[in-house]
Write a protein that holds these residues in place. Structure first.
Motif, PDB file in Angstrom:
ATOM      1  N   VAL A  45       1.679   1.190   4.041  1.00 31.18           N
ATOM      2  CA  VAL A  45       0.723   1.672   2.922  1.00 31.18           C
ATOM      3  C   VAL A  45       0.622   0.632   2.050  1.00 31.18           C
ATOM      4  O   VAL A  45       1.371  -0.002   1.264  1.00 31.18           O
ATOM      5  N   MET A  58       6.090   9.226   7.137  1.00 32.88           N
ATOM      6  CA  MET A  58       4.557   9.191   6.458  1.00 32.88           C
ATOM      7  C   MET A  58       3.957  10.821   6.521  1.00 32.88           C
ATOM      8  O   MET A  58       3.169  10.967   5.723  1.00 32.88           O
ATOM      9  N   ALA A  61       5.306  12.557   3.771  1.00 33.30           N
ATOM     10  CA  ALA A  61       4.560  12.062   2.297  1.00 33.30           C
ATOM     11  C   ALA A  61       3.066  12.827   2.008  1.00 33.30           C
ATOM     12  O   ALA A  61       2.836  13.260   1.172  1.00 33.30           O
ATOM     13  N   SER A  65       1.712  15.195  -0.628  1.00 36.68           N
ATOM     14  CA  SER A  65       0.566  14.915  -1.433  1.00 36.68           C
ATOM     15  C   SER A  65      -0.632  16.023  -1.413  1.00 36.68           C
ATOM     16  O   SER A  65      -0.879  16.257  -2.413  1.00 36.68           O
ATOM     17  N   LEU A  82       7.197  12.797  -4.604  1.00 38.52           N
ATOM     18  CA  LEU A  82       7.572  11.857  -3.533  1.00 38.52           C
ATOM     19  C   LEU A  82       8.784  10.826  -3.952  1.00 38.52           C
ATOM     20  O   LEU A  82       9.349  10.857  -3.092  1.00 38.52           O
ATOM     21  N   GLU A 166       7.623   2.576  -5.470  1.00 35.03           N
ATOM     22  CA  GLU A 166       7.082   3.009  -3.871  1.00 35.03           C
ATOM     23  C   GLU A 166       6.151   4.394  -3.941  1.00 35.03           C
ATOM     24  O   GLU A 166       5.356   4.389  -3.203  1.00 35.03           O
ATOM     25  N   SER A 167       6.796   5.367  -5.052  1.00 35.39           N
ATOM     26  CA  SER A 167       6.312   6.610  -5.106  1.00 35.39           C
ATOM     27  C   SER A 167       4.872   6.286  -5.513  1.00 35.39           C
ATOM     28  O   SER A 167       3.678   7.006  -4.989  1.00 35.39           O
ATOM     29  N   LEU A 170       2.367   5.117  -2.663  1.00 40.64           N
ATOM     30  CA  LEU A 170       2.107   6.037  -1.681  1.00 40.64           C
ATOM     31  C   LEU A 170       1.069   7.320  -2.234  1.00 40.64           C
ATOM     32  O   LEU A 170       0.210   7.497  -1.750  1.00 40.64           O
ATOM     33  N   LEU A 174      -2.774   8.109  -1.108  1.00 43.96           N
ATOM     34  CA  LEU A 174      -2.692   9.692  -0.356  1.00 43.96           C
ATOM     35  C   LEU A 174      -3.613  10.418  -1.295  1.00 43.96           C
ATOM     36  O   LEU A 174      -4.160  11.577  -0.789  1.00 43.96           O
ATOM     37  N   VAL A 182      -3.509   3.326   4.394  1.00 39.48           N
ATOM     38  CA  VAL A 182      -2.538   4.010   5.281  1.00 39.48           C
ATOM     39  C   VAL A 182      -2.945   3.323   6.723  1.00 39.48           C
ATOM     40  O   VAL A 182      -4.106   3.919   7.097  1.00 39.48           O
ATOM     41  N   SER A 244      -1.791   9.760   8.723  1.00 40.00           N
ATOM     42  CA  SER A 244      -0.442   9.840   8.553  1.00 40.00           C
ATOM     43  C   SER A 244       0.129  10.700   9.460  1.00 40.00           C
ATOM     44  O   SER A 244       1.305  10.932   9.803  1.00 40.00           O
TER      45      SER A 244
END
Length: 288
Positions: A45, A58, A61, A65, A82, A166-167, A170, A174, A182, A244
Motif C-alpha cells: 500500500v 490486507m 484491513a 475500513s 487499524l 502505518e495506519s 492504510l 482504503l 493497494v 484487498s
C-alpha cells in the motif's frame, strides 16, 4: 571448547519453514545469521508512505475500513481502528489471546463484547469497536494511542502509538484518498472461478458495505461485477477493497478510471487505448 551453534539452529528453522514458503536468510554486518523471513502473498500500500501486508491482513484491513465508512465514521476513526488491530492481532483474526480475548481487536466475551463466535466475525468486531470509540468524549482530538486505549483498556496504553503512521497510510488508501494505492500479487490457481467467484465478491461487498452499497449499485455477472460510483474517491474505495480481497475470491482484474490491476502482476497499469476510460463504474473480472 565453545562451539558456535547458530548455523545448526538456522538449519533446523529452515527445515521447519521450508514447507511453508520461500525463505530469505539475511546476514547482518556482524556476520550473525538472522531468523529467516517467510515470503508469501503480499500486498503493498503506497499512500504518502508504504506498508506491506500479507493477503489475510490486507483483507481484514479493508473490512475494518469499509465498516467505518459504512457507519459514517471519519478517516481518523479508521486510523485508530487499524492501529488497534495492528497492535492487538497484527490484523489477524486470532482464535485465542490473553485470557478470553479473541479476534482482530482481542475483545473479551467476559467484558461484554459479545460471544466468541460473534467477535471472530471481523465485521461484527469492527462495528463494536467503532461503537465504543464513539462513546469516548473528545476522541477526535486525541492521539491515536490515547483514543485506542480508552476503548481497549490495555495494560500497555502507549503500545498503539507505534502503528499510527502505518495506519494512516492504510486509511488514506482504503478510504479512497489515493489512486491505485493497494497492489496485491495473487499467484497460483484461483480459489474460485466464474459465477462462484463473482458471487463471493458480491457477497463480501454486501457484508462489508451494507446499505451503503445501495447508493452505488452493484451488478454481478458470470465474469465478474460492476459497481456504479459517483466520484473518484468512492471508486477507489471499492477498487482497493476488491484488490484487498482478491486472494480469497478468484478476482483476476479490476479496472477503474484509466488504471487496471491484474492479479498475477499485482500492479496497477494504464488501460489500453481500446479498453476505454470509465470513471462512473468499477469493473471487476474473475477468473473463468
Amino acid at each position: 571448547m565453545w562451539v558456535r551453534r547458530t548455523p545448526i539452529v538456522v538449519l533446523a528453522l529452515l527445515a521447519v519453514v521450508g514447507t511453508l514458503g520461500v525463505v530469505v536468510v539475511m546476514r547482518g554486518m556482524s556476520g550473525d545469521i538472522k531468523l529467516p523471513k517467510i515470503i508469501g502473498p503480499e500486498c503493498t500500500v503506497k499512500a504518502d508512505g508504504e506498508v506491506t501486508l500479507d493477503s489475510v491482513q490486507m483483507a481484514n484491513a479493508a473490512t475494518i475500513s469499509a465498516v467505518g465508512i459504512r457507519r459514517g465514521m471519519p478517516e481518523r476513526a479508521v486510523v485508530i481502528a487499524l492501529a488497534t488491530a495492528l497492535q492487538e492481532s497484527k490484523l489477524e483474526n486470532l482464535e485465542t489471546g490473553d485470557r478470553d480475548s479473541v479476534g482482530l481487536f482481542q475483545q473479551r466475551p467476559s467484558q461484554g463484547w459479545g460471544t466468541p463466535e460473534k467477535i471472530q466475525d471481523p465485521r461484527y468486531a469492527a462495528d463494536k469497536f467503532y461503537t465504543a470509540l464513539k462513546k469516548v468524549k473528545g476522541w477526535e482530538k486525541m492521539r491515536v494511542t490515547d483514543a485506542a486505549q480508552r476503548v481497549q483498556r490495555s495494560a500497555y496504553p502507549n503500545a498503539y502509538a507505534k502503528w499510527a503512521d502505518e495506519s494512516a497510510v492504510l486509511a488514506r488508501a482504503l478510504t479512497g484518498r489515493a489512486t491505485g494505492a493497494v497492489a496485491c500479487t495473487v499467484t497460483g490457481s484461483p480459489v474460485l472461478r466464474g459465477a462462484a467467484a463473482a458471487a463471493a465478491l458480491m457477497n463480501g461487498l454486501k457484508l462489508d458495505w451494507g446499505k451503503g452499497l445501495a447508493k452505488t449499485p452493484a451488478a454481478a455477472q458470470a465474469a465478474g461485477l460492476t459497481v456504479a460510483v459517483s466520484d473518484a474517491s468512492t471508486g477507489w474505495r471499492y477498487a482497493h477493497w476488491l484488490v484487498s480481497h482478491a486472494s480469497a475470491t478468484g478476482l483476476e482484474r479490476v479496472r477503474f478510471a484509466d488504471l487496471e490491476w491484474h492479479a498475477p502482476d499485482g500492479k496497477w497499469q494504464p488501460v489500453t487505448a481500446d479498453a476505454g476510460v470509465d470513471e462512473r463504474q468499477v469493473i471487476a473480472q474473475v477468473f473463468s
